[in-house]
Design an enzyme around this catalytic site. Structure first.
Site, PDB file in Angstrom:
ATOM      1  N   LYS A  97      63.610 -19.772  -7.755  1.00 46.32           N
ATOM      2  CA  LYS A  97      62.489 -20.710  -7.923  1.00 46.32           C
ATOM      3  C   LYS A  97      62.148 -21.363  -6.588  1.00 46.32           C
ATOM      4  O   LYS A  97      60.972 -21.505  -6.237  1.00 46.32           O
ATOM      5  CB  LYS A  97      62.838 -21.760  -8.988  1.00 46.32           C
TER       6      LYS A  97
ATOM      7  N   GLN B 113      67.129 -27.414 -15.417  1.00 45.55           N
ATOM      8  CA  GLN B 113      67.655 -26.076 -15.659  1.00 45.55           C
ATOM      9  C   GLN B 113      68.577 -26.087 -16.889  1.00 45.55           C
ATOM     10  O   GLN B 113      69.485 -26.891 -16.991  1.00 45.55           O
ATOM     11  CB  GLN B 113      68.412 -25.589 -14.408  1.00 45.55           C
TER      12      GLN B 113
ATOM     13  N   ASP C  20      57.878 -26.751 -17.522  1.00 43.03           N
ATOM     14  CA  ASP C  20      58.504 -25.793 -18.443  1.00 43.03           C
ATOM     15  C   ASP C  20      57.872 -25.881 -19.837  1.00 43.03           C
ATOM     16  O   ASP C  20      58.152 -25.058 -20.701  1.00 43.03           O
ATOM     17  CB  ASP C  20      60.011 -26.071 -18.551  1.00 43.03           C
TER      18      ASP C  20
END
Ligand code: NAP
Length: 283
Positions: A53, A97, A120
């Protein structure tokens, strides 16, 4: 024999568009869009994802920072970190995460992220918007990538029979909703589905998001179907999907490989969501 959908090639196009748009953003505002990733614990797969990322951001001219936290961090401390990032004007996208270390609540921390920075798409507000078909929210990255891969074949999703295997919040459910938005007739399958083969054999689009190698085999697939393999599994040290590639490619019309299918799309759409967050937050 199926045509192979090249996820790297399709994702390159998405990334290129983000790179151009990010350059325009920087020229206009004088700062770069920035993604902040919160990484708690030492999960080896998560370390790799986070590195990719960071690399992805740099490649399209965006900033990133990783907040590395010990696996022993308490929920309140994690919440405080997220709130710090919510308040930080230089940060436009926040990603926690997952999976979190044992004992920490995903739901609690995801609910703390400012929905305007939730790249997200897992904050309840953004999930609710997706459910309602309100496109002002953020949609999870992998499902957006799945749709883009299907569209890259040139098929019209409208009116198609589609099966999504897996019902997680991050992949299965949003993928099913996006397919429904595009007017597919969608069946969602999961671990209690009695006869997966019967559902798949009538489906013109199959998306598998389970995490079980060789779950989908050639005799389960309708001839000519588009098969998108989201799954990632380690078998004898090798990365494979949920789909038994060799048998399914004989039956399907289109198929994604693993690696090189859905994986690169996920990062491309994370970059796209981060740029969009920066645009929406810009003065
Ligand atoms: P998850 O939360 O573990 O969900 C898995 C789903 O599969 C669940 O809904 C489960 O059903 C269902 N399932 C389990 N066994 C099944 C079976 N035998 N038949 C039918 N359905 C079954 O996983 P996830 O986070 O959605 O991820 C799914 C896979 O995609 C994983 O391999 C993950 O590594 C991969 N992934 C890849 C990317 C990428 O960028 N390439 C991104 C995200 C995820 P129940 O609900 O009944 O338990």
């Amino acid at each position: 024999m199926a045509q192979i959908i090249d996820g790297r090639k399709v994702s390159d196009k998405v990334r290129e568009a983000v790179r151009e748009e990010a350059a325009r953003f920087v020229a206009k505002h004088g700062y770069k869009p920035k993604l902040a990733v919160v990484l708690a614990g030492e999960d080896p797969a998560s370390q790799i994802y986070v590195r990719n990322k960071e690399k992805g951001c740099a490649e399209v001219g965006m900033d990133s920072e990783v907040r590395r936290l010990p696996a022993t961090i308490r929920q309140e401390e994690l919440t405080a970190k997220v709130r710090e990032l919510n308040a930080d004007k230089s940060v436009h996208g926040i990603l926690v995460q997952i999976p979190l270390p044992e004992g920490l609540s995903e739901q609690a921390v995801l609910g703390e992220i400012d929905p305007r920075k939730d790249v997200d798409g897992l904050h309840p507000l953004n999930m609710g918007k997706l459910l309602k078909g309100d496109d002002s929210g953020f949609v999870p990255c992998t499902p957006q990538g799945v749709i883009e891969l299907i569209l890259s074949t040139g098929i019209d999703i409208s009116g198609k029979e589609a099966a999504v295997i897996g019902r997680s919040n991050i992949v299965g459910k949003p993928t099913a909703l996006l397919l429904m938005q595009r007017h597919a007739t969608v069946t969602i399958c999961h671990s209690r589905t009695k006869d997966l083969g019967t559902v798949l054999r009538r489906s013109e689009i199959v998306v598998s998001a389970v995490g079980s190698a060789r779950l989908v085999t050639g005799e389960m697939v309708k001839p000519g179907a588009v098969v998108i393999d989201v799954g990632t599994n380690r078998v004898a040290g090798k990365l494979v999907g949920d789909v038994d590639f060799d048998s399914v490619k004989e039956a399907a019309g289109y198929i994604t490989p693993v690696p090189g299918g859905v994986g690169p799309m996920t990062i491309a759409f994370l970059l796209k969501n981060t740029l969009r967050a920066a645009q929406l937050l810009a003065p």
